[in-house]
Design an enzyme around this catalytic site. Structure first.
Site, PDB file in Angstrom:
ATOM      1  N   HIS A 194       0.993  -1.155   0.093  1.00 29.32           N
ATOM      2  CA  HIS A 194      -0.024  -0.088  -0.063  1.00 29.32           C
ATOM      3  C   HIS A 194       1.021   1.236   0.115  1.00 29.32           C
ATOM      4  CE1 HIS A 194      -2.800  -2.758   2.448  1.00 29.32           C
ATOM      5  NE2 HIS A 194      -3.586  -2.477   1.206  1.00 29.32           N
ATOM      6  N   GLY A 244      -2.593  -2.462  -7.202  1.00 31.71           N
ATOM      7  CA  GLY A 244      -1.352  -3.101  -7.150  1.00 31.71           C
ATOM      8  C   GLY A 244      -1.693  -4.352  -8.098  1.00 31.71           C
ATOM      9  N   LYS A 280      -0.449  -7.017  -7.690  1.00 30.21           N
ATOM     10  CA  LYS A 280      -0.588  -8.122  -6.771  1.00 30.21           C
ATOM     11  C   LYS A 280      -2.163  -8.899  -6.777  1.00 30.21           C
ATOM     12  CE  LYS A 280      -0.855 -10.928  -2.987  1.00 30.21           C
ATOM     13  NZ  LYS A 280      -2.183 -10.769  -2.559  1.00 30.21           N
ATOM     14  N   ASP A 281      -2.920  -8.040  -7.178  1.00 26.12           N
ATOM     15  CA  ASP A 281      -4.385  -8.382  -7.427  1.00 26.12           C
ATOM     16  C   ASP A 281      -4.666  -8.199  -8.962  1.00 26.12           C
ATOM     17  OD1 ASP A 281      -5.344  -8.884  -4.845  1.00 26.12           O
ATOM     18  OD2 ASP A 281      -4.794  -7.151  -4.458  1.00 26.12           O
TER      19      ASP A 281
END
Ligand code: PAF
Length: 281
Positions: free
Chosen positions: A37, A147, A149-150
């Site tokens: 974050h 992100g 990441k997702d």
């Protein structure tokens, strides 16, 4: 840094900023902030004159009520971290503030939301899109930061923004990893003594990358067999999926050409983890 809970108060702040001609960056979060974050926030503060961070554990994206209850929350710590990052405004609404009692409107990106994560978490992306669309309407950012990441979430949000002509630039930021390679996630607090097992997915992704880039293997069935073998060697892990897909529409790729997304999900006894890497062959 102001912390506001009411939508009307965000609108008042946003109106002032828009009138002064400054750009607004939004970083939507569910709190329990980590390095991932913070890297999104740093990108926003470096690119936008005014940065808003939202903290809202969104009930409509949890298909499992227990998972919603257990989701880690630490708003005091989050606010202290955000002060240090020179965030301008934190929006931390209650569930009642975000979802009016009789609300019955949802935003759904069909197709992309039903595969991969969507298969294991029915309704998840409908909840994500609904809340992100609401946040875009409330904050009216010029740019919003998510992100990689997702990855599936990011691709779905981009599709929603394009389909609904929402005037926001959706920026994807690289996955932040811990020293051993584990992708930063709020859920990592639940890993406990299963660190080795939690790294199995990343190991599989890296091995597939090595096979593509160093060994020139292009057949996805060969790549996935090896990757799945790495994960299933560990005891007590459920491999939910491991796939190699096209970056645009997330359809499975048979033969590697150009850029592909390799993504997967594993379930440990105490936590479910997802991860992915982008490989440019
Ligand atoms: O990625 C998340 O933390 C959430 O899905 C998001 C985008 C904040 C929506 O609730």
């Amino acid at each position: 840094m102001k912390v506001v809970e009411k939508i009307d108060n965000v609108r008042k702040e946003v109106k002032k900023i828009k009138e002064s001609g400054k750009s607004i960056g939004l970083v939507p979060t569910m709190g329990c902030l980590h390095y991932g974050h913070l890297s999104l926030i740093k990108t926003s503060t470096s690119e936008c004159a005014f940065t808003v961070v939202s903290i809202f554990v969104n009930p409509s994206q949890f298909n499992d009520p227990d998972d919603y209850k257990k989701y880690p929350r630490d708003i005091k710590r989050d606010i202290e971290l955000l002060k240090k990052e020179k965030v301008d405004l934190v929006f931390a609404p209650s569930v009642e503030e975000m979802y009016k009692e009789k609300a019955s409107t949802y935003v759904e990106v069909k197709g992309l939301s039903d595969i991969l994560e969507g298969k294991f978490r029915p309704g998840h992306f409908r909840g994500v899109c609904t809340v992100v669309c609401k946040l875009f309407n409330i904050v009216q950012p010029d740019r919003a930061y998510f992100g990689w990441k997702d990855a599936q979430q990011l691709i779905i949000i981009r599709k929603m923004v394009s389909d609904l002509d929402i005037p926001v630039e959706v920026k994807g930021c690289p996955t932040v990893r811990e020293k051993d390679g584990l992708a930063a996630s709020s859920r990592n607090v639940f890993i406990g003594d299963k660190r080795k097992e939690s790294l199995s997915l990343y190991k599989a992704l890296k091995r597939i990358e090595e096979m593509i880039l160093k060994e020139g293997i292009r057949d996805t069935s060969v790549l996935l067999k090896e990757g799945k073998g790495i994960i299933t060697k560990y005891q007590g892990i459920e491999l939910q999926y491991l796939e190699i897909v096209n970056m645009e529409d997330l359809t499975p790729v048979k033969k590697i050409e150009g850029k592909v997304l390799v993504l997967g999900a594993i379930k440990l006894p105490s936590v479910r983890l997802i991860d992915n890497i982008i490989i440019d062959a």
